[in-house]
Every structure is written in structure tokens, then in C-alpha cells.
Design a protein around this motif. Structure first.
Motif, PDB file in Angstrom:
ATOM      1  N   THR A   6      -7.427 -46.745  14.587  1.00  0.00           N
ATOM      2  CA  THR A   6      -8.621 -45.992  14.170  1.00  0.00           C
ATOM      3  C   THR A   6      -8.230 -44.709  13.440  1.00  0.00           C
ATOM      4  O   THR A   6      -8.808 -44.371  12.393  1.00  0.00           O
ATOM      5  N   ARG A   7      -7.265 -43.997  13.992  1.00  0.00           N
ATOM      6  CA  ARG A   7      -6.827 -42.756  13.325  1.00  0.00           C
ATOM      7  C   ARG A   7      -6.246 -43.059  11.942  1.00  0.00           C
ATOM      8  O   ARG A   7      -6.528 -42.355  10.960  1.00  0.00           O
ATOM      9  N   THR A   8      -5.433 -44.121  11.850  1.00  0.00           N
ATOM     10  CA  THR A   8      -4.833 -44.476  10.562  1.00  0.00           C
ATOM     11  C   THR A   8      -5.896 -44.860   9.535  1.00  0.00           C
ATOM     12  O   THR A   8      -5.853 -44.424   8.373  1.00  0.00           O
ATOM     13  N   LEU A   9      -6.873 -45.672   9.945  1.00  0.00           N
ATOM     14  CA  LEU A   9      -7.933 -46.073   9.030  1.00  0.00           C
ATOM     15  C   LEU A   9      -8.775 -44.882   8.600  1.00  0.00           C
ATOM     16  O   LEU A   9      -9.220 -44.803   7.442  1.00  0.00           O
ATOM     17  N   ASN A  10      -9.006 -43.964   9.531  1.00  0.00           N
ATOM     18  CA  ASN A  10      -9.747 -42.756   9.174  1.00  0.00           C
ATOM     19  C   ASN A  10      -9.004 -41.958   8.111  1.00  0.00           C
ATOM     20  O   ASN A  10      -9.601 -41.439   7.153  1.00  0.00           O
ATOM     21  N   ASP A  11      -7.689 -41.862   8.317  1.00  0.00           N
ATOM     22  CA  ASP A  11      -6.883 -41.126   7.328  1.00  0.00           C
ATOM     23  C   ASP A  11      -6.948 -41.810   5.975  1.00  0.00           C
ATOM     24  O   ASP A  11      -7.099 -41.141   4.926  1.00  0.00           O
ATOM     25  N   ILE A  12      -6.848 -43.142   5.957  1.00  0.00           N
ATOM     26  CA  ILE A  12      -6.926 -43.879   4.687  1.00  0.00           C
ATOM     27  C   ILE A  12      -8.288 -43.692   4.037  1.00  0.00           C
ATOM     28  O   ILE A  12      -8.413 -43.502   2.814  1.00  0.00           O
ATOM     29  N   ASP A  13      -9.328 -43.741   4.873  1.00  0.00           N
ATOM     30  CA  ASP A  13     -10.691 -43.570   4.350  1.00  0.00           C
ATOM     31  C   ASP A  13     -10.856 -42.208   3.682  1.00  0.00           C
ATOM     32  O   ASP A  13     -11.385 -42.109   2.566  1.00  0.00           O
ATOM     33  N   HIS A  14     -10.413 -41.167   4.356  1.00  0.00           N
ATOM     34  CA  HIS A  14     -10.529 -39.812   3.771  1.00  0.00           C
ATOM     35  C   HIS A  14      -9.726 -39.715   2.479  1.00  0.00           C
ATOM     36  O   HIS A  14     -10.169 -39.110   1.489  1.00  0.00           O
ATOM     37  N   GLU A  15      -8.530 -40.296   2.489  1.00  0.00           N
ATOM     38  CA  GLU A  15      -7.668 -40.205   1.300  1.00  0.00           C
ATOM     39  C   GLU A  15      -8.296 -40.944   0.128  1.00  0.00           C
ATOM     40  O   GLU A  15      -8.279 -40.455  -1.008  1.00  0.00           O
ATOM     41  N   GLN A  16      -8.876 -42.111   0.380  1.00  0.00           N
ATOM     42  CA  GLN A  16      -9.488 -42.863  -0.695  1.00  0.00           C
ATOM     43  C   GLN A  16     -10.726 -42.156  -1.249  1.00  0.00           C
ATOM     44  O   GLN A  16     -10.973 -42.152  -2.462  1.00  0.00           O
ATOM     45  N   ARG A  17     -11.515 -41.584  -0.348  1.00  0.00           N
ATOM     46  CA  ARG A  17     -12.691 -40.842  -0.820  1.00  0.00           C
ATOM     47  C   ARG A  17     -12.267 -39.639  -1.666  1.00  0.00           C
ATOM     48  O   ARG A  17     -12.884 -39.314  -2.689  1.00  0.00           O
ATOM     49  N   HIS A  18     -11.231 -38.958  -1.235  1.00  0.00           N
ATOM     50  CA  HIS A  18     -10.720 -37.819  -2.004  1.00  0.00           C
ATOM     51  C   HIS A  18     -10.220 -38.286  -3.381  1.00  0.00           C
ATOM     52  O   HIS A  18     -10.455 -37.621  -4.405  1.00  0.00           O
ATOM     53  N   THR A  19      -9.551 -39.441  -3.424  1.00  0.00           N
ATOM     54  CA  THR A  19      -9.042 -39.979  -4.689  1.00  0.00           C
ATOM     55  C   THR A  19     -10.193 -40.325  -5.632  1.00  0.00           C
ATOM     56  O   THR A  19     -10.121 -40.083  -6.846  1.00  0.00           O
ATOM     57  N   ARG A  20     -11.270 -40.887  -5.108  1.00  0.00           N
ATOM     58  CA  ARG A  20     -12.425 -41.231  -5.936  1.00  0.00           C
ATOM     59  C   ARG A  20     -13.040 -39.980  -6.567  1.00  0.00           C
ATOM     60  O   ARG A  20     -13.380 -39.956  -7.753  1.00  0.00           O
ATOM     61  N   VAL A  21     -13.170 -38.944  -5.747  1.00  0.00           N
ATOM     62  CA  VAL A  21     -13.730 -37.691  -6.285  1.00  0.00           C
ATOM     63  C   VAL A  21     -12.822 -37.122  -7.371  1.00  0.00           C
ATOM     64  O   VAL A  21     -13.265 -36.689  -8.464  1.00  0.00           O
ATOM     65  N   ALA A  22     -11.515 -37.119  -7.092  1.00  0.00           N
ATOM     66  CA  ALA A  22     -10.556 -36.579  -8.059  1.00  0.00           C
ATOM     67  C   ALA A  22     -10.555 -37.391  -9.354  1.00  0.00           C
ATOM     68  O   ALA A  22     -10.457 -36.836 -10.470  1.00  0.00           O
ATOM     69  N   THR A  23     -10.685 -38.702  -9.231  1.00  0.00           N
ATOM     70  CA  THR A  23     -10.727 -39.561 -10.429  1.00  0.00           C
ATOM     71  C   THR A  23     -11.958 -39.270 -11.271  1.00  0.00           C
ATOM     72  O   THR A  23     -11.906 -39.198 -12.511  1.00  0.00           O
ATOM     73  N   GLY A  24     -13.083 -39.105 -10.623  1.00  0.00           N
ATOM     74  CA  GLY A  24     -14.311 -38.788 -11.354  1.00  0.00           C
ATOM     75  C   GLY A  24     -14.215 -37.474 -12.112  1.00  0.00           C
ATOM     76  O   GLY A  24     -14.637 -37.357 -13.274  1.00  0.00           O
ATOM     77  N   MET A  25     -13.625 -36.486 -11.447  1.00  0.00           N
ATOM     78  CA  MET A  25     -13.461 -35.188 -12.101  1.00  0.00           C
ATOM     79  C   MET A  25     -12.488 -35.297 -13.272  1.00  0.00           C
ATOM     80  O   MET A  25     -12.687 -34.679 -14.342  1.00  0.00           O
TER      81      MET A  25
END
Length: 375
Positions: free
Chosen positions: A292-311
Motif C-alpha cells: 500500500t505504501r509503495t503504490l501510494n508513492d507511485i500514485d503521487h509520483e505519477q500525478r506529479h509527473t502528469r502535472v509537470a508534463t502539462g506545464m
């Protein structure tokens, strides 16, 4: 009725004694004496089955002789038939008061005498059989009561096993079950963490622990004198004071203790299985937490990457538009470059949309795992 039973004939008249011997001597083994004193001595020395006792004798008469016989604890059970020349009711009553069992009047009818002796011995035999049957019935009843009490103790111990939640409690309940039979010894429960050994006096000595530990490789039930060992895969009993003086009880206890040990073994196996299941559950829970902790970390990282890509796409578009002015491109060139850039940006956005769908699935998995941990 066995032949050769002993009859003591007591009469001061030698002719009378001879006549009695001749009439019944073929059926019984006769001893004859001529006085009351001699009767007491003969009865004590060679205990007869019946005494034929003359009433009128010089010195100690038949009544007194009979009273002394009945007053002697060892001789009181010998039946007495009075032989008298008097047929009055008073004489008979005196005979019964003295303790006689029957009365025959002179001159003797030897067929009547044979019948009286035979009937008396027959009644004595029936009484003896009745006493033996009563004794056997009493002993059987006592044995049954003892057995019921022993079975009751066993059932109480088995019920106590069902509530045991630890190996320590199981050893204590087993020792209590042994003590309920008045026995002493030791019990060992073999657990994944190591053997747990306890004796009737408390903690087992190193020697007791060593002996009972070696029993795991022995036969199921072994008895040597007053020591009994019973071994099952998880539990061993060592009894040190089996009641050898009572073979029946010893046999019953051996059966009861075998059932007790087997039931303790079953409960120990259950506790071991429950402990393994608990440890497995703890490991699974820990693994779920890590996932669960690992998936949470991946989820946050992917969401951050999506925001950064859009910018980054937005910044690229702005800079490209500014570059058109400084590059002095023709309209056709601007359209070509704009088309290439638009196509690339569209592919990036499509990839982000696919990634967003996977991200939603991952988020659902995380919520499901969190729900499992909350149970």
C-alpha cells in the motif's frame, strides 16, 4: 454337597456316640467327645461344619456349652443341633435361647438326623453363596461408583482443555487432571518455541525434563513397576505412583490417562495451528502495508509527473509562438511547424489520458488494500 464334611458329636454316652457314627459315618467325617469342655477344645482345634450336642451331661451341660461356643467370636458361626431326651417346649426354648440352630429328641430317628444335618448344611451353603454374591455385588457397585467418579474427573479435564488458550494453561490443566486421580508426575508440551515441562510439584527438574523429553521416541504406553509413560506427538505424560496394589484401578487409570494425554495432544496441535495461522496473518498484513505504501508513492509520483508534463507542454507552446516572430518564417513554414508540434502534443495528451485511466485503477486497488488492513 461335598462328602467328608466334619461333624462333631458330643455325648457322655459312648454307645450313643457309636450309634451316631455308624448311622452317618459313611456320609460325614465324624469326631466324637464325651464332655462340654472337650467339645470346646475340639471345636477350636478342628473346626467342624456341625456340632451334635447332648443336653444332659455331667459337669458342663449342653446349654452352657452352646452359650460358650456362641460367645467365642471364632466359633460362634458353627451351627449346633441339640440332642435331648426331653421334648417339652421349655427344653426347646432353652435350646434356642442358648443359640442352637435345631433340636432332635432321643431316641434318635437316624433318617430324621440325616435330614436335619443335610438341610442345615444346605442352608449354610446357600447363606455362604448369598454372602459371596452380596460381597461381589457390593464390590461391583463400589467399582462402578469409583469408575463413574474417575470418568467424571476425566470429562471435567477434557472440558477444561477446550478453554485453554496457551501452552502454559494446557500443562496446568493436565497436571490438575492427573492430580484428580491422586497421581503425581510430569507433563511436557512440545511447542514450536521449544518444550514446556511441568511437574506436580511445580517446575520440572532438569532430570525430569530430560527423561520426559526422551520419551518422544518411545512406544505409546510404557509401564515399569509403578511408573507409567504415555507419549503422543505433542504431549507426553510421566506418572510416578501408579497404584499397583489395586490391579483393577491401575488398569482403569491407564485407560483414562491415555484418553487424557491424547486429548491434550489434540488441543496442543490446535494451539500450534492457531499460532501459525496468526503469524501468517501478521506477515500478510505487513506485506499489504508495504504494498500500500509503495503504490501510494507511485500514485503521487505519477500525478506529479502528469502535472509537470502539462506545464511543460504549455511552456513549449508559448515559446514556440514567440519564436515564430523572431524567425521570419513564411506562412507555409509556420503552418508546417505548428502541425508537427500539434501532432506531438496530441500524442502526449493521449498518453496522459491512458495513464490517467491506469492511475484510477491503481487508486481503487489502494483503497481496497486499505479496507483490508482496517478489518
Amino acid at each position: 454337597m461335598a462328602e467328608g464334611q466334619k461333624i462333631l458329636v458330643v455325648d457322655d454316652d459312648e454307645l450313643m456316640r457309636t450309634m451316631v457314627i455308624e448311622s452317618i459315618g459313611d456320609t460325614y467325617r465324624i469326631t466324637d467327645v464325651g464332655s462340654g469342655e472337650a467339645c470346646l477344645d475340639a471345636a477350636a482345634g478342628d473346626r467342624p461344619e456341625v456340632i451334635l450336642l447332648d443336653v444332659e451331661m455331667p459337669g458342663m451341660d449342653g446349654y452352657e456349652t452352646c452359650r460358650r461356643l456362641k460367645a467365642d467370636f471364632d466359633l460362634a458361626a458353627i451351627p449346633v443341633i441339640f440332642v435331648s431326651a426331653h421334648d417339652e417346649i421349655e427344653a426347646r426354648l432353652r435350646g434356642y435361647e442358648a443359640g442352637a440352630d435345631d433340636y432332635i429328641v432321643k431316641p434318635l430317628d437316624f433318617r430324621e438326623l440325616q435330614a436335619k444335618i443335610f438341610g442345615l448344611l444346605n442352608r449354610l451353603s446357600e447363606r455362604a453363596q448369598l454372602r459371596e454374591m452380596a460381597s461381589y455385588a457390593s464390590q461391583t457397585a463400589m467399582t462402578a461408583m469409583s469408575s463413574m467418579s474417575e470418568v467424571g474427573s476425566l470429562l471435567q479435564t477434557l472440558q477444561a482443555f477446550n478453554s485453554c488458550t496457551s501452552y502454559q494453561e494446557l500443562t496446568e490443566k493436565t497436571i490438575a487432571g492427573i492430580a484428580a486421580y491422586g497421581l503425581e508426575g510430569a507433563v511436557q508440551v512440545r511447542t514450536p518455541e521449544g518444550p514446556l515441562t511441568r511437574a506436580s510439584r511445580g517446575d520440572a527438574t532438569p532430570l525430569e525434563a530430560s527423561v520426559i523429553g526422551h520419551m518422544s521416541g518411545m512406544e505409546r504406553i510404557v509401564q515399569y513397576r509403578n511408573r507409567l509413560s504415555i507419549t503422543y506427538p505433542n504431549v507426553s505424560l510421566l506418572i510416578s505412583n501408579m497404584p499397583l496394589e489395586d490391579a483393577d484401578r491401575c488398569g482403569r487409570l491407564r485407560d483414562h490417562l491415555a484418553v487424557l494425554a491424547e486429548s491434550a495432544d489434540v488441543r496442543a496441535a490446535t494451539l500450534i495451528a492457531e499460532a501459525r495461522t496468526h503469524r501468517r496473518g501478521e506477515r500478510i498484513a505487513a506485506a499489504v502495508q508495504r504494498i500500500t505504501r509503495t503504490l501510494n508513492d507511485i500514485d503521487h509520483e505519477q500525478r506529479h509527473t502528469r502535472v509537470a508534463t502539462g506545464m511543460a507542454v504549455q511552456d513549449f507552446t508559448t515559446r514556440l509562438e514567440r519564436a515564430y516572430v523572431g524567425l521570419s518564417l513564411t506562412e507555409a513554414q509556420e503552418e508546417f511547424i505548428a502541425g508537427v508540434c500539434s501532432e506531438g502534443i496530441a500524442k502526449i495528451l493521449d498518453a496522459q489520458m491512458a495513464e490517467s485511466s491506469q492511475q484510477d485503477k491503481m487508486t481503487a486497488i489502494i483503497h481496497e488494500l486499505e479496507g483490508m488492513l482496517a478489518l
